[in-house]
Scaffold this motif. Structure first.
Motif, PDB file in Angstrom:
ATOM      1  N   GLY A 296       0.804  -1.219   0.000  1.00 55.89           N
ATOM      2  CA  GLY A 296       0.000   0.000   0.000  1.00 55.89           C
ATOM      3  C   GLY A 296       0.832   1.262   0.000  1.00 55.89           C
ATOM      4  N   PHE A 364     -12.239   4.518   0.503  1.00 57.13           N
ATOM      5  CA  PHE A 364     -10.927   5.175   0.509  1.00 57.13           C
ATOM      6  C   PHE A 364     -10.308   5.031  -0.882  1.00 57.13           C
ATOM      7  CE2 PHE A 364     -11.760   3.474   4.782  1.00 57.13           C
ATOM      8  CZ  PHE A 364     -11.768   4.651   5.505  1.00 57.13           C
ATOM      9  N   SER A 367      -4.642   1.986  -2.170  1.00 56.56           N
ATOM     10  CA  SER A 367      -3.438   1.906  -1.338  1.00 56.56           C
ATOM     11  C   SER A 367      -3.781   1.769   0.135  1.00 56.56           C
ATOM     12  CB  SER A 367      -2.558   3.145  -1.562  1.00 56.56           C
ATOM     13  OG  SER A 367      -2.103   3.205  -2.894  1.00 56.56           O
ATOM     14  N   ARG A 368      -4.722   2.571   0.609  1.00 59.07           N
ATOM     15  CA  ARG A 368      -5.109   2.483   2.025  1.00 59.07           C
ATOM     16  C   ARG A 368      -5.801   1.161   2.320  1.00 59.07           C
ATOM     17  NH1 ARG A 368      -7.523   8.486   3.612  1.00 59.07           N
ATOM     18  NH2 ARG A 368      -5.596   9.661   3.190  1.00 59.07           N
ATOM     19  N   LEU A 371      -3.183  -1.489   2.772  1.00 57.13           N
ATOM     20  CA  LEU A 371      -2.486  -1.297   4.041  1.00 57.13           C
ATOM     21  C   LEU A 371      -3.311  -1.832   5.209  1.00 57.13           C
ATOM     22  CD1 LEU A 371      -0.030  -0.064   5.485  1.00 57.13           C
ATOM     23  CD2 LEU A 371      -1.292   2.101   5.592  1.00 57.13           C
ATOM     24  N   ILE A 372      -4.589  -1.529   5.233  1.00 62.36           N
ATOM     25  CA  ILE A 372      -5.464  -1.982   6.319  1.00 62.36           C
ATOM     26  C   ILE A 372      -5.557  -3.503   6.337  1.00 62.36           C
ATOM     27  CG2 ILE A 372      -7.858  -1.994   7.137  1.00 62.36           C
ATOM     28  CD1 ILE A 372      -8.076   0.886   6.042  1.00 62.36           C
TER      29      ILE A 372
END
Length: 397
Positions: A296, A364, A367-368, A371-372
């Motif tokens: 991410g 969102f 990328s986010r 990451l999550i």
């Protein structure tokens, strides 16, 4: 083992590749033609959601009837799903009017997955002797992962040469060939007295719960498969937006999973006897989550390719060892029902995480969302490693 049962293993490769072509097609078609990330998540949920209900019944059937017959019926549903998408794409000019057809196709595929996966795993236990079951299970899981990785590559190649029609018809053809290869494979029905389905399901659940190692392997599989949904739902969007890859580049990016999964499966195939299985499962799961989260933050295609390759390799190692552990520690009398629990996990968990991933991407950015999802899996692996003492001590030798 491979030479004496090559028809079965080749059929598995063709069927799993075709099945994931349909899964990816539902996602990519929804994103690029129907222009909806949310619909992509819903479609993926329909592809893998039905086993939550039907998978229990599938396990009972696998312990009652010859698994090869169940495989043929299930693959017929996949062929119908592929043809439904082909008809919608070919004959319905209004894009929004194609939505119901794509969702129906996803549902047909979901019903097919409910039965074909446990039936193939049960058939493997019948046609391969107990002395070769570990190696056969590793080979089988290697083919599952290879099919998962080859799916997006096949879509990209077919789209470049023949458009979406080529994709759908190619998937249908693979299923037909896969069923033809099974005509020489013979499996047996148990011919045991049939109890009500509910009672037989309960017997299978009790058998899994009474074996601590088996129960912990199944729970660990739940967390391991959490990453599969985001991979299929978010990565196509990440490749197009954050990484700016072309159509062929996106296919190559998603197709990185294929060689990575092969490497992970091959590592297990050749060194499984020397690995402490439990510890490796936890380490591989945690690292794959952490590296997926790192994707991410990556904006370089080269770095993203490298991270995805490592994630695929580690995931392949963890899943291969989990599948082998389940196959080796399940009682023959409940094999179909316990393996159906595993296949329910392998299908429902990606569906649920894929639905959540679609919603995260919608709320969102890609990328986010990556990451999550990666952080959640890495944290879960660390917590499980401290709690699951039996699996942590399992060596698999």
């Amino acid at each position: 083992m491979m030479r004496s049962h090559w028809e079965f293993f080749l059929s598995c490769l063709l069927a799993f590749t075709a099945g994931h072509i349909i899964n990816y097609s539902v996602i990519i078609y929804s994103q690029e033609v129907l222009r909806s990330d949310l619909l992509a998540g819903v479609g993926f949920g329909l592809c893998f959601g039905p086993p939550l209900l039907l998978g229990w019944y599938a396990g009972v059937l696998c312990d009652r009837h010859a698994p090869d017959r169940i495989i043929h019926i299930a693959q017929g549903l996949f062929v119908l799903a592929a043809l439904t998408m082909a008809v919608a794409d070919r004959f319905i000019s209004e894009v929004s009017a194609r939505v119901p057809f794509i969702l129906v196709s996803a549902l047909l595929a979901g019903i097919g997955w409910s039965f074909v996966a446990p039936a193939r795993m049960t058939a493997l236990g019948q046609i391969v002797g107990s002395e070769a079951l570990r190696r056969a299970s590793l080979v089988f899981n290697l083919l599952v992962m290879l099919g998962f990785g080859l799916g997006p590559i096949a879509i990209s190649v077919c789209r470049l040469r023949a458009g979406w029609q080529g994709v759908f018809l190619f998937a249908a053809a693979l299923f037909v060939i896969g069923s033809a290869l099974l005509l020489k494979v013979r499996t047996q029905a148990t011919h045991k007295p049939h109890l009500p389905v509910r009672k037989e399901v309960i017997i299978g659940l009790r058998a899994a719960r009474s074996n601590p190692l088996l129960a912990q392997l199944l729970v660990t599989a739940m967390f391991g498969y959490m990453l599969m949904g985001p991979m299929q739902v978010i990565l196509p969007r990440l490749a197009r937006t954050s990484l700016g890859l072309t159509e062929l580049g996106r296919g190559a990016f998603l197709g990185t999973l294929a060689p990575a999964l092969i490497v992970g499966g091959l590592l297990c195939l050749f060194v499984a006897r020397r690995l402490p299985h439990g510890k490796i499962i936890f380490a591989a799961s945690g690292l794959s989550g952490a590296l997926f989260a790192a994707m991410g933050l990556a904006h370089s295609p080269a770095i993203a390719f490298g991270l995805l390759a490592c994630v695929g390799m580690l995931g392949g190692i963890a899943i291969s060892l989990i599948v082998t552990g389940i196959q080796e520690n399940v009682e023959e009398s409940v094999r179909g029902r316990v393996l159906s629990m595993y296949t329910i996990i392998s299908q429902v968990i990606p569906a649920a995480s894929g639905l959540i991933a679609g919603a995260l991407t919608h709320a969102f950015d890609a990328s986010r969302a990556v990451l999550i999802c990666g952080c959640v899996l890495a944290t879960a692996a660390v917590v499980n490693a401290f709690r699951m003492h039996t699996l942590r001590a399992y060596r698999g030798h």
